[in-house]
Write a protein that holds these residues in place. Structure first.
Motif, mmCIF file in Angstrom:
data_model
loop_
_atom_site.group_PDB
_atom_site.id
_atom_site.type_symbol
_atom_site.label_atom_id
_atom_site.label_comp_id
_atom_site.label_asym_id
_atom_site.label_seq_id
_atom_site.Cartn_x
_atom_site.Cartn_y
_atom_site.Cartn_z
ATOM 1 N N GLU A 82 0.835 -1.195 0.000
ATOM 2 C CA GLU A 82 0.000 0.000 0.000
ATOM 3 C C GLU A 82 0.868 1.243 0.000
ATOM 4 O OE1 GLU A 82 -2.413 -0.171 3.526
ATOM 5 O OE2 GLU A 82 -0.679 -0.473 4.809
ATOM 6 N N THR A 83 0.268 2.342 -0.443
ATOM 7 C CA THR A 83 0.980 3.617 -0.384
ATOM 8 C C THR A 83 0.859 4.159 1.032
ATOM 9 O OG1 THR A 83 -0.963 4.870 -1.097
ATOM 10 C CG2 THR A 83 0.545 4.149 -2.806
ATOM 11 N N VAL A 84 1.968 4.675 1.554
ATOM 12 C CA VAL A 84 1.981 5.128 2.949
ATOM 13 C C VAL A 84 2.425 6.569 3.126
ATOM 14 C CG1 VAL A 84 2.248 2.817 3.915
ATOM 15 C CG2 VAL A 84 4.292 4.142 3.332
ATOM 16 N N ASP A 85 2.990 7.167 2.091
ATOM 17 C CA ASP A 85 3.479 8.529 2.240
ATOM 18 C C ASP A 85 3.850 9.075 0.862
ATOM 19 O OD1 ASP A 85 4.275 10.890 3.442
ATOM 20 O OD2 ASP A 85 5.848 10.000 4.670
ATOM 21 N N THR A 86 4.216 10.344 0.843
ATOM 22 C CA THR A 86 4.770 10.978 -0.348
ATOM 23 C C THR A 86 6.059 11.668 0.055
ATOM 24 O OG1 THR A 86 2.570 11.369 -1.260
ATOM 25 C CG2 THR A 86 4.367 12.678 -2.167
ATOM 26 N N TRP A 87 7.110 11.359 -0.653
ATOM 27 C CA TRP A 87 8.378 12.036 -0.465
ATOM 28 C C TRP A 87 8.607 12.936 -1.667
ATOM 29 C CZ3 TRP A 87 11.603 7.088 0.974
ATOM 30 C CH2 TRP A 87 11.335 6.736 2.307
ATOM 31 N N TYR A 88 9.568 13.820 -1.558
ATOM 32 C CA TYR A 88 9.902 14.713 -2.659
ATOM 33 C C TYR A 88 11.367 14.537 -3.013
ATOM 34 C CZ TYR A 88 5.425 16.850 -1.768
ATOM 35 O OH TYR A 88 4.081 17.054 -1.621
ATOM 36 N N SER A 89 11.617 14.538 -4.305
ATOM 37 C CA SER A 89 13.011 14.464 -4.754
ATOM 38 C C SER A 89 13.677 15.805 -4.466
ATOM 39 C CB SER A 89 13.070 14.157 -6.250
ATOM 40 O OG SER A 89 12.657 15.285 -6.993
ATOM 41 N N LYS A 90 14.970 15.853 -4.658
ATOM 42 C CA LYS A 90 15.700 17.106 -4.455
ATOM 43 C C LYS A 90 15.234 18.180 -5.425
ATOM 44 C CE LYS A 90 19.639 14.743 -2.515
ATOM 45 N NZ LYS A 90 21.028 14.354 -2.644
ATOM 46 N N ARG A 91 14.609 17.764 -6.508
ATOM 47 C CA ARG A 91 14.087 18.712 -7.491
ATOM 48 C C ARG A 91 12.617 19.053 -7.245
ATOM 49 N NH1 ARG A 91 16.899 15.460 -12.238
ATOM 50 N NH2 ARG A 91 18.988 16.311 -12.010
ATOM 51 N N GLY A 92 12.026 18.479 -6.204
ATOM 52 C CA GLY A 92 10.647 18.785 -5.859
ATOM 53 C C GLY A 92 9.602 17.899 -6.515
#
Length: 111
Positions: A82-92
């Motif tokens: 399952e999806t549990v979170d959203t992260w962001y790359s260094k480029r957003g």
């Protein structure tokens, strides 16, 4: 250079303890087909350690991001990931974080 986006925020996720899947004439074959893939098994093993993004999993098992996306979709449909979170790359760029949804999967075959 610092970024305005957090890259890897802590993920507070606890998978369900156990899931039983009953395979009979009408159901369950999708789960069996999904977990029978070697790539799917490698993804499950990778996610057993920690939640991860598609690109993190692809790098860990040495395959393409497209291949991981394909298998993650099927693992999510089967209720194993399952999806549990959203992260962001260094480029957003937003990156979905996946984790196991169950600690233990029990498959029962019925006639």
């Amino acid at each position: 250079m610092p970024t305005a986006f957090p890259y890897h925020t802590p993920v507070d996720h606890a998978p369900r303890k156990r899931t039983n899947v009953v395979v009979d004439d009408d159901s369950g074959t999708d789960v069996l087909q999904t977990v029978s893939s070697e790539t799917a098994q490698q993804i499950l093993t990778t996610l057993d350690d920690n939640p991860a993004t598609t690109s993190d999993v692809a790098e860990a098992i040495n395959t393409s991001i497209q291949n991981v996306k394909y298998h993650l979709e099927h693992l999510c449909d089967a209720g194993l990931v399952e999806t549990v979170d959203t992260w962001y790359s260094k480029r957003g760029v937003e990156m979905t974080v996946y984790a196991l949804s169950v600690e233990e999967l029990v498959i029962q075959l019925k006639q």
